[in-house]
Design a protein around this motif. Structure first.
Motif, short mmCIF file in Angstrom:
data_model
loop_
_atom_site.label_atom_id
_atom_site.label_comp_id
_atom_site.label_asym_id
_atom_site.label_seq_id
_atom_site.Cartn_x
_atom_site.Cartn_y
_atom_site.Cartn_z
N THR A 163 -0.09 -5.29 0.67
CA THR A 163 -1.08 -4.13 0.28
C THR A 163 -1.89 -4.22 -0.82
O THR A 163 -3.20 -3.51 -0.54
N GLY A 164 -1.49 -5.23 -2.11
CA GLY A 164 -2.36 -4.90 -2.73
C GLY A 164 -2.09 -4.63 -3.61
O GLY A 164 -2.97 -3.96 -4.78
N LEU A 165 -1.07 -4.10 -3.69
CA LEU A 165 -0.94 -2.00 -4.91
C LEU A 165 0.28 -2.90 -5.29
O LEU A 165 0.64 -3.46 -5.39
N SER A 166 0.07 -2.27 -6.89
CA SER A 166 0.80 -2.46 -7.85
C SER A 166 2.47 -1.77 -6.76
O SER A 166 2.01 -0.74 -6.50
N ARG B 180 4.35 5.56 -5.82
CA ARG B 180 4.13 6.69 -6.22
C ARG B 180 3.34 7.47 -4.91
O ARG B 180 3.55 8.91 -4.42
N ARG B 181 2.48 6.91 -3.73
CA ARG B 181 2.28 6.38 -3.10
C ARG B 181 3.38 7.19 -1.81
O ARG B 181 3.53 8.02 -1.04
N ILE C 175 9.93 -5.54 -2.23
CA ILE C 175 8.22 -5.43 -2.84
C ILE C 175 7.47 -6.03 -3.31
O ILE C 175 5.83 -5.96 -3.27
N LYS C 176 8.34 -7.43 -3.88
CA LYS C 176 7.05 -8.64 -4.04
C LYS C 176 6.15 -8.84 -2.86
O LYS C 176 4.87 -8.74 -2.91
N GLU C 177 6.58 -9.30 -1.78
CA GLU C 177 5.76 -9.34 -0.32
C GLU C 177 5.36 -8.18 0.67
O GLU C 177 4.01 -8.15 0.12
#
Length: 68
Positions: free
Chosen positions: A22-25, A31-32, A15-17
């Motif tokens: 992506t620049g997403l949280s 959610r997406r 998830i960190k990478e």
């Protein structure tokens, strides 16, 4: 029935990478994903998941048009 793609040369991203690329949280990623507009996570263990790098790159190439 279609066979699964050969993923032997595909890296797994934690998830960190994924957030970095992506620049997403984290919340937005999940959610997406639930909405079908982000790649599905792959379970690696009881409390560990990752995403295929090729799928993340496909998302980055067309974030508004991506469908899982």
């Amino acid at each position: 029935m279609a066979s699964a793609p050969d993923r032997r040369g595909d890296s797994l991203l934690r998830i960190k990478e994924v957030r970095k690329r992506t620049g997403l949280s984290t919340a937005t990623v999940y959610r997406r994903q639930d909405a079908g507009t982000f790649p599905k996570k792959v379970p690696l263990g009881p409390k560990m998941v990752a995403w295929y790098e090729s799928e993340i790159e496909r998302f980055i190439a067309d974030p508004m048009g991506y469908r899982a």
